[in-house]
Design an enzyme around this catalytic site. Sequence first.
Site, PDB file in Angstrom:
ATOM      1  N   ASP A 174      -1.745  -0.580   5.891  1.00  0.00           N
ATOM      2  CA  ASP A 174      -1.911   0.017   7.220  1.00  0.00           C
ATOM      3  C   ASP A 174      -3.348   0.030   7.719  1.00  0.00           C
ATOM      4  O   ASP A 174      -3.584   0.453   8.844  1.00  0.00           O
ATOM      5  CB  ASP A 174      -1.346   1.446   7.233  1.00  0.00           C
ATOM      6  N   HIS A 182     -11.040   5.124  -8.350  1.00  0.00           N
ATOM      7  CA  HIS A 182     -12.473   5.279  -8.077  1.00  0.00           C
ATOM      8  C   HIS A 182     -12.731   5.628  -6.623  1.00  0.00           C
ATOM      9  O   HIS A 182     -11.840   5.548  -5.786  1.00  0.00           O
ATOM     10  CB  HIS A 182     -13.188   3.971  -8.420  1.00  0.00           C
ATOM     11  N   TYR A 200      -4.884  13.092  -0.094  1.00  0.00           N
ATOM     12  CA  TYR A 200      -5.050  13.574  -1.470  1.00  0.00           C
ATOM     13  C   TYR A 200      -3.839  14.373  -1.951  1.00  0.00           C
ATOM     14  O   TYR A 200      -3.958  15.450  -2.503  1.00  0.00           O
ATOM     15  CB  TYR A 200      -6.341  14.404  -1.598  1.00  0.00           C
ATOM     16  N   ASP A 217      -0.014   5.073   0.819  1.00  0.00           N
ATOM     17  CA  ASP A 217      -0.139   6.102   1.861  1.00  0.00           C
ATOM     18  C   ASP A 217      -0.297   5.482   3.246  1.00  0.00           C
ATOM     19  O   ASP A 217      -1.213   4.710   3.487  1.00  0.00           O
ATOM     20  CB  ASP A 217      -1.332   7.013   1.554  1.00  0.00           C
ATOM     21  N   CYS A 230     -11.846  -2.851  -8.103  1.00  0.00           N
ATOM     22  CA  CYS A 230     -10.439  -2.694  -7.735  1.00  0.00           C
ATOM     23  C   CYS A 230     -10.220  -1.913  -6.446  1.00  0.00           C
ATOM     24  O   CYS A 230      -9.143  -2.014  -5.853  1.00  0.00           O
ATOM     25  CB  CYS A 230      -9.640  -2.074  -8.877  1.00  0.00           C
ATOM     26  N   ASP A 289       0.861  -1.171   0.000  1.00  0.00           N
ATOM     27  CA  ASP A 289       0.000   0.000   0.000  1.00  0.00           C
ATOM     28  C   ASP A 289       0.910   1.238   0.000  1.00  0.00           C
ATOM     29  O   ASP A 289       2.063   1.171   0.416  1.00  0.00           O
ATOM     30  CB  ASP A 289      -0.880  -0.044   1.252  1.00  0.00           C
TER      31      ASP A 289
HETATM   32 ZN   LIG Z   1     -11.406   0.933  -8.548  1.00  0.00          ZN
END
Ligand SMILES: [Zn+2]
Length: 557
Positions: free
Chosen positions: A156, A121, A53, A44, A129, A42
């Site tokens: 995390d 998304h 963001y 962040d 996903c 992962d």
């Molecule tokens: Zn997605």
Amino acid sequence: MRQDQVDPYQRRSARVYAGAGRAGHGPAEPPAGVLYDAVLLDRDGTLIEDVPYNGDPEKVRPVPGARAALDRLRAAGLRLAVVTNQSGLARGYFSEEQMRAVHARVEELLGGFDAWLVCPHDDSDRCDCRKPAPGLVYTAARELGTSAARCVLVGDIGRDVAAALAAGAAGVLVPTPVTRPEEIAAAGWVAADLPSAVDEILRRQRAVQPAEVGERVGTALVVRSDSAGDVLVTGPAIRAVAAGARRVVLLCGPRGRAAAELLPGVDEIIEHPLPWIDPAPAPVDPDALRGLTSRLAAVGADEAVVFTSFHQSALPLALLLRMAGITRIAAISDDYPGSLVDIRHRVPVGVPEPERALSLAAAAGYRLPVGDEPVLRLRDDAVAPRPAAAGDPGYVVLHPGSAASSRACPTELAARIAAALTAAGHRVLVTGGPDERTVTARVAAAGGADLGGRTDLAGLAGLVADAAAVVVGNTGPAHLAAAAGVPVVSLFAPTVPFGQWGPYRVPTVRLGDAGAPCRDTRAASCPVPGHPCLSGVDPAEVVEAVRTLVPSGGGIR
Ligand SMILES: [Zn+2]
């Protein structure tokens, strides 16, 4: 581009970017006995500090020790990919160009990755996903030329671990101050920080590899007492021993006999209860143990490998094996074994039972041969065809019972689950042993066909193999499903650690309260009124879990 102008394919699919790493496909044939060939990370909160963001490369800050930890993985030959939810793209908080600049900065600081997999998304897109959906994990595995089962994902939050499990990958949770306590409780594998997660991945990888593969022995005696599930999870280790021995004799208990019959690699079975293993043991009978010792002596084993669970002792049996004249004995023992054991192996808590057993086999010089994946498997010729009453494949098996009532799904909840699955269009088959027919009848009355008492273990294995998914507690049929590669909705009572006993290397969704007071009690009957670890499961969660695991609909009529 406005959201409503996004290509419909893009709305559903992950974005894939080549990394600056080696970006290549793995060997066509993976090396013998290796658990993992890729680590998915992962972004962040795992690789870099979480700046919500973030579209600014200047704000990229790696977590402590990240570069050195990733370099250890690279040096071990593991491929690396980043799997990240970036809903900021969907929401227009940053552009794709900005995101790519952030990724370039990450690679500048942490070295190259083989691939970047991004879900652009947000939850409202209902894509396949966005973690906890498994889509990014499947896509990453494909990009790296491997399978999801050979990947381990480090993240995390609970979404990361859930995505890994739903694809059949391993998941390591490295909590941060924002990780919720229930996410930590539910994770089967938790590490304090990224470097220690990496160290444990590498340790587990090494632990199943022998320092040197021994000479092929004549007869190996392997031992796994206890119940069907225990025997099934020892299967990969027994296959490893079988690859290095001309003949394998398995000593099992009466409750594990039917499972022992299903295991590849076993040439002969000796069945005998061991009073220091059985949960409801008969008094020790000296004559019976003398008889067992004579039978073990008659095996003429060159070596014995004694597999146990983490709370069991191998030493009483090791003494009998010595008295039977066996000169080389391998076992896991935290207790001082004196001269009872030649290869004393130790395993930290939390390791999946199949790997725990594989690591003992490795300590004794055995490993799985090339082409034999470290997954549960059954003998094709031992699994019975599914009964005619099952109908066509693609149904959902609901197995509410368990020999230990603390791990069984409450009957009333199972009935509501049967009703909800049926209402969602699934054909439900309710299974259980001959002593569970009252329960299966009540559950099936709410929706589905009652197959309680209709199959022995080999028949249940055949039934499970043709299911789209299996809904089951922590009990034998969960491991039958894992052996058949059939996804599991695991109603997992936390009486034992999920990381050790969860369905192994098969797509899984874990449900139930992992932090309930029965946690780690090993209780056979629930010590808490109302069985709260499972009674709070919402049948709608089960329906959603089946949808996650079987996106094509599977058994939808
Ligand atoms: Zn997605």
